[in-house]
Design an enzyme around this catalytic site. Structure first.
Site, PDB file in Angstrom:
ATOM      1  N   SER A 120       0.835  -1.193   0.000  1.00  0.00           N
ATOM      2  CA  SER A 120       0.000   0.000   0.000  1.00  0.00           C
ATOM      3  C   SER A 120       0.876   1.251   0.000  1.00  0.00           C
ATOM      4  O   SER A 120       1.991   1.238   0.510  1.00  0.00           O
ATOM      5  CB  SER A 120      -0.920   0.018   1.229  1.00  0.00           C
ATOM      6  OG  SER A 120      -1.717   1.189   1.239  1.00  0.00           O
ATOM      7  N   LYS A 170      -4.565  -6.865   2.949  1.00  0.00           N
ATOM      8  CA  LYS A 170      -4.556  -5.795   1.945  1.00  0.00           C
ATOM      9  C   LYS A 170      -5.930  -5.627   1.296  1.00  0.00           C
ATOM     10  O   LYS A 170      -6.350  -4.501   0.997  1.00  0.00           O
ATOM     11  CB  LYS A 170      -3.499  -6.104   0.864  1.00  0.00           C
ATOM     12  CG  LYS A 170      -3.412  -5.073  -0.252  1.00  0.00           C
ATOM     13  CD  LYS A 170      -3.070  -3.680   0.280  1.00  0.00           C
ATOM     14  CE  LYS A 170      -2.603  -2.714  -0.805  1.00  0.00           C
ATOM     15  NZ  LYS A 170      -3.515  -2.511  -1.903  1.00  0.00           N
ATOM     16  N   HIS A 173      -8.017  -3.666   3.666  1.00  0.00           N
ATOM     17  CA  HIS A 173      -7.490  -2.291   3.614  1.00  0.00           C
ATOM     18  C   HIS A 173      -8.111  -1.537   2.453  1.00  0.00           C
ATOM     19  O   HIS A 173      -8.569  -0.401   2.597  1.00  0.00           O
ATOM     20  CB  HIS A 173      -5.960  -2.352   3.479  1.00  0.00           C
ATOM     21  CG  HIS A 173      -5.327  -1.093   2.962  1.00  0.00           C
ATOM     22  ND1 HIS A 173      -5.351  -0.739   1.629  1.00  0.00           N
ATOM     23  CD2 HIS A 173      -4.640  -0.119   3.597  1.00  0.00           C
ATOM     24  CE1 HIS A 173      -4.716   0.415   1.468  1.00  0.00           C
ATOM     25  NE2 HIS A 173      -4.272   0.806   2.647  1.00  0.00           N
ATOM     26  N   ASN A 174      -8.147  -2.163   1.274  1.00  0.00           N
ATOM     27  CA  ASN A 174      -8.677  -1.480   0.096  1.00  0.00           C
ATOM     28  C   ASN A 174     -10.185  -1.287   0.190  1.00  0.00           C
ATOM     29  O   ASN A 174     -10.715  -0.293  -0.303  1.00  0.00           O
ATOM     30  CB  ASN A 174      -8.313  -2.256  -1.166  1.00  0.00           C
ATOM     31  CG  ASN A 174      -6.866  -2.043  -1.562  1.00  0.00           C
ATOM     32  OD1 ASN A 174      -6.021  -1.727  -0.728  1.00  0.00           O
ATOM     33  ND2 ASN A 174      -6.557  -2.226  -2.822  1.00  0.00           N
ATOM     34  N   GLU A 177     -10.628   1.655   2.336  1.00  0.00           N
ATOM     35  CA  GLU A 177     -10.245   2.814   1.512  1.00  0.00           C
ATOM     36  C   GLU A 177     -11.431   3.295   0.675  1.00  0.00           C
ATOM     37  O   GLU A 177     -11.676   4.503   0.567  1.00  0.00           O
ATOM     38  CB  GLU A 177      -9.077   2.415   0.620  1.00  0.00           C
ATOM     39  CG  GLU A 177      -8.605   3.455  -0.368  1.00  0.00           C
ATOM     40  CD  GLU A 177      -7.596   2.844  -1.324  1.00  0.00           C
ATOM     41  OE1 GLU A 177      -7.921   2.759  -2.529  1.00  0.00           O
ATOM     42  OE2 GLU A 177      -6.502   2.436  -0.882  1.00  0.00           O
TER      43      GLU A 177
END
Length: 303
Positions: A120, A170, A173-174, A177
């Site tokens: 990231s 990840k 996380h996205n 986001e």
């Protein structure tokens, strides 16, 4: 350490440069000639084909992949026959964690070790220090830790467990986001049209973004990137498309949450908004496209 690197997009080239400055020798390859050309122009050592890359490395080889999720399997079909038992592959791209697990099993049968490492930070993070989320073979993680440290910002890396764990972290996380970007975009759209008794407030949106990013509760890199977008494109974002592109990570997060019965309404609505934007462009969509451009270098035309 010496490693091979495959994938010379914006992230890939910058990671190669960071690794080189960290004292490691990086030998790179990209499927397309244009990527190879850009890599050479940036100062990366680039070879012409995959077999040359593998033959240049001494066993046990370390090869870092930085390609799209759809490109991983075709690449592995070409790469694996060139490798030997004990060689190591790091997948640094955005991949669905279940596919990562299948790839790990495929490689294990052939004696090839595997690590998934979500990265990231966008191109700027890849150049000045990324955030890396690793999973897979722990022995590989320990062995390549000097490489991880060279690519990451100080302390911005960790190991999370078995194959797929890094890409799972990840992926979420996205998804988060998506939701954070949507909230910022909706809030600034409201600021843009706000009025009292029929008279618009005429807020300076760039100044508000700048102020929000000075010790407020919502201070963040995303708000800082919005300030940068206003500075670059102007508050009307006229050159920016209101049609917002989307990749697989948000959808994977929603799919996984449904599997476990976890409500993710904000992430789900954020993805639905992006899909609707292809037919109905809005100022909120312009903000999202501008943010994607600022942190990821994505096109501002909605593609």
């Amino acid at each position: 350490m010496t490693l091979g690197f495959i994938g010379l997009g914006k992230m890939g080239i910058n990671l190669c440069l960071s690794l080189g400055e960290g004292g490691h020798r990086v030998i790179a390859w990209n499927r397309g000639e244009e990527g190879r050309k850009r890599g050479r122009e940036a100062g990366v050592l680039v070879v012409n084909d995959l077999s040359e890359l593998v033959s240049t490395l001494r066993p046990p080889r370390i090869i870092w992949l930085m390609v799209s999720s759809s490109g991983v399997d075709p690449l592995l079909r070409s790469l694996v026959p060139l490798l030997a038992r004990g060689d190591m592959i790091i997948d640094g791209g955005n991949c669905y964690y279940l596919e990562t697990f299948k790839r790990a099993q495929f490689l294990k049968k052939r004696g090839i070790k595997f690590l998934d490492a979500g990265v990231s930070g966008g191109p700027s993070g890849a150049r000045r220090g990324a955030c890396i989320m690793a999973g897979g073979d722990k022995a590989v993680y320990k062995k390549i830790l000097p490489i991880i440290k060279a690519a990451a910002a100080p302390g911005a890396y960790d190991y999370f467990g078995s194959h797929g764990a890094g890409h799972f972290v990840k992926m979420v996380h996205n998804g988060i986001e998506y939701g954070m970007m949507q909230a910022i975009a909706e809030g600034f759209t409201l600021l843009r049209i706000a009025e009292v008794r029929g008279k618009k407030f005429k807020f300076n949106l760039k100044r508000i973004a700048e102020l929000y990013n000075k010790r407020s509760v919502i201070e963040s890199r995303l708000v800082g990137w919005l300030e940068g977008a206003y500075d670059k494109f102007g508050e009307e974002l006229r050159k920016v498309s209101g049609k917002v592109a989307h990749t697989g990570e948000g959808e994977w997060t929603i799919k996984t949450a449904k599997k476990y019965g976890v409500p993710v309404k904000i992430i789900d609505e954020s993805l639905k908004f992006r899909k609707r934007s292809s037919k109905r462009a809005t100022y909120t969509g312009k903000i999202l496209s501008a943010l994607r451009n600022q942190f990821g270098g994505h096109a501002i035309n909605g593609k």
